[in-house]
Design a protein around this motif. Sequence first.
Motif, PDB file in Angstrom:
ATOM      1  N   VAL A  24       0.837  -1.198   0.000  1.00 58.16           N
ATOM      2  CA  VAL A  24       0.000   0.000   0.000  1.00 58.16           C
ATOM      3  C   VAL A  24       0.873   1.249   0.000  1.00 58.16           C
ATOM      4  CG1 VAL A  24      -1.643   1.338   1.382  1.00 58.16           C
ATOM      5  CG2 VAL A  24      -1.953  -1.123   1.115  1.00 58.16           C
ATOM      6  N   GLU A  29      -5.065   9.719   1.146  1.00 57.30           N
ATOM      7  CA  GLU A  29      -5.270   8.495   0.373  1.00 57.30           C
ATOM      8  C   GLU A  29      -4.541   7.315   1.019  1.00 57.30           C
ATOM      9  OE1 GLU A  29      -6.723   5.834  -2.200  1.00 57.30           O
ATOM     10  OE2 GLU A  29      -7.379   7.906  -1.963  1.00 57.30           O
ATOM     11  N   ARG A  65      -6.486   6.140   4.047  1.00 53.08           N
ATOM     12  CA  ARG A  65      -7.657   5.320   3.685  1.00 53.08           C
ATOM     13  C   ARG A  65      -7.229   3.901   3.310  1.00 53.08           C
ATOM     14  NH1 ARG A  65      -9.110  10.340   1.954  1.00 53.08           N
ATOM     15  NH2 ARG A  65      -8.204  10.159  -0.094  1.00 53.08           N
ATOM     16  N   GLN A  66      -6.160   3.789   2.556  1.00 53.04           N
ATOM     17  CA  GLN A  66      -5.715   2.468   2.110  1.00 53.04           C
ATOM     18  C   GLN A  66      -5.143   1.646   3.251  1.00 53.04           C
ATOM     19  OE1 GLN A  66      -3.037   3.114  -1.143  1.00 53.04           O
ATOM     20  NE2 GLN A  66      -4.630   3.865  -2.504  1.00 53.04           N
ATOM     21  N   ASN A  74      -7.958   0.479   5.586  1.00 54.65           N
ATOM     22  CA  ASN A  74      -8.841  -0.516   4.957  1.00 54.65           C
ATOM     23  C   ASN A  74      -8.067  -1.310   3.918  1.00 54.65           C
ATOM     24  OD1 ASN A  74     -11.223   0.497   6.313  1.00 54.65           O
ATOM     25  ND2 ASN A  74     -11.080   2.241   4.934  1.00 54.65           N
ATOM     26  N   PRO A  75      -7.136  -2.151   4.355  1.00 53.72           N
ATOM     27  CA  PRO A  75      -6.290  -2.877   3.377  1.00 53.72           C
ATOM     28  C   PRO A  75      -7.063  -3.858   2.526  1.00 53.72           C
ATOM     29  CG  PRO A  75      -5.806  -3.594   5.625  1.00 53.72           C
ATOM     30  CD  PRO A  75      -6.838  -2.515   5.697  1.00 53.72           C
TER      31      PRO A  75
END
Length: 116
Positions: free
Chosen positions: A68, A108, A111-112, A115-116
Amino acid sequence: MGKVLQVRVYAYTYNEEDVRKTWPRLWSLAFEETKPGFPYEMAGVLELVRALDDLYQFGVMPEAFRAVVASGLPKVVKAVEDLQRHLADWNPQAANQASDRIEEGLGELERQVANP
């Protein structure tokens, strides 16, 4: 610029707690779960980017986050470099645009990572 009085254009984080609240998962990853190679005087936006980059570059970042971070961190690091260059060139408008890209990129990533 005067001989005694110097004018500087720089960017800094006014309140570290704002960074912790805005990007809590990245903050935890960078400053609590893993320790960067050296301590930072402050835990602001620029230090957050530097700590994440250090953790990634030196392979200390937990494997679950590496992919990520690998996809989004380079553009944030580039925006920090742009910010520094624009500040050195006394171009506050371009520096402000770079700061927006830094914050958007961190948002961003947050968020990643959350919530992987």
